[in-house]
Enzyme design. Structure first.
Site, short mmCIF file in Angstrom:
data_model
loop_
_atom_site.label_atom_id
_atom_site.label_comp_id
_atom_site.label_asym_id
_atom_site.label_seq_id
_atom_site.Cartn_x
_atom_site.Cartn_y
_atom_site.Cartn_z
N GLU A 297 0.87 -1.18 0.00
CA GLU A 297 0.00 0.00 0.00
C GLU A 297 0.90 1.23 0.00
O GLU A 297 1.84 1.32 0.80
CB GLU A 297 -0.90 0.02 1.24
CG GLU A 297 -1.97 -1.03 1.24
CD GLU A 297 -2.80 -0.99 2.51
OE1 GLU A 297 -2.61 -0.06 3.33
OE2 GLU A 297 -3.63 -1.89 2.71
N ASP B 54 -5.54 9.30 9.82
CA ASP B 54 -4.18 8.89 10.13
C ASP B 54 -3.67 9.49 11.43
O ASP B 54 -3.99 10.63 11.78
CB ASP B 54 -3.24 9.29 8.98
CG ASP B 54 -3.53 8.51 7.72
OD1 ASP B 54 -3.68 7.29 7.82
OD2 ASP B 54 -3.62 9.12 6.65
#
Length: 287
Positions: free
Chosen positions: A58, A69
């Protein structure tokens, strides 16, 4: 838009996951941020991942407002942007990787805004031409499938959906409807790298999701060590590790925050540990 390549896209992801399944093990899926801390260092890191044991990669698309995040990945994105990373350079990084590796699936992960600004049709064509195989776009729910998910599938790219601890049985069918490649189960409620999962609950969640789909189920968020990876690998089809690798990139930078030959090796060393954990795990009957 360029025509889909039969050897790439959904087919490349499916082939790799099937190969791991044939070996009786989960896949190790590694996340790093494209361009962190600069293009050349980032390319070296990505090129080192498969040899160290990563089965799928990824690649984070840097963005100024990465709401899902944690601090480590936010900082990585800011380092990349400060180093001049753009969507064009992210796709160039994939294209450069593809000159040496045509087998390892590459999945771009991030947010819709940079793709929207780039232009959806242009992005899908350029991503497919560069050798991208799939997308994880965390802020596009199933109700917005017409924006990107359906065009991506038409272009031959997998659109990988997230399921979370709050995704109940009533919601799962919508989440799974147009998902391809695998289902990404987010093992904690919160941002990346913020907590260690309750692995008993993860096992139960994977079993529940498998009751709704034949797609492989990968588990990420909070998986940091070889021991964590082994525990998840015993119940899931894939183990995703991101924050720990991004932190390893930062730890290997010099005093000026620049990358060196040691950066890629530092990341690869951790990947080798994680891969050993995944490959040493016994698959449970429930998986």
């Amino acid at each position: 838009m360029s025509a889909p390549h039969k050897s790439g896209g959904v087919a490349r992801i499916d082939a790799r996951l099937a190969a791991c399944q044939a070996e009786g093990r989960a896949a190790l899926i590694t996340f790093v941020t494209a361009g962190d801390p600069d293009f050349d260092t980032s390319l070296a890191v990505v090129e080192a991942l498969p040899g160290a044991g990563a089965d799928l990669i990824e690649l984070g698309m840097p963005f100024t407002d990465p709401m899902a995040d944690g601090p480590a990945i936010q900082a990585a994105g800011l380092r990349a942007l400060a180093g001049g990373q753009t969507m064009v350079r992210t796709l160039e990084l994939v294209a450069r990787f593809r000159t040496r590796d045509t087998a390892t699936p590459i999945i771009l992960m991030g947010y819709y805004n940079p793709i929207y600004i780039y232009g959806v049709e242009r992005f899908l064509g350029d991503a497919r031409a560069a050798g991208v195989d799939g997308l994880i776009v965390v802020d596009l729910p199933p109700e917005e499938d017409a924006e990107l998910c359906l065009p991506a599938l038409e272009a031959g790219l997998a659109f990988i959906r997230l399921a979370t601890p709050t995704t109940d049985d009533a919601r799962l069918p919508a989440v799974l409807a147009n998902t391809a490649g695998f289902v990404y189960y987010v093992s904690i409620t919160g941002i990346t790298g913020s907590a260690t999962p309750d692995f008993g609950k993860v096992t139960a969640a994977v079993q529940r999701i498998k009751g709704h789909t034949r797609l492989p189920v990968a588990v990420g968020f909070g998986v940091r060590t070889a021991a964590h990876a082994a525990t998840v690998a015993a119940c899931a089809d894939g183990v995703v590790v991101g924050t720990a690798l991004v932190e390893r990139v930062k730890a290997a930078l010099d005093a000026e925050g620049c990358g060196s030959a040691a950066t890629a090796e530092g990341v690869a060393a951790l990947v080798r540990e994680l891969a050993a954990g995944v490959r040493g795990a016994a698959k449970s009957d429930a998986a």
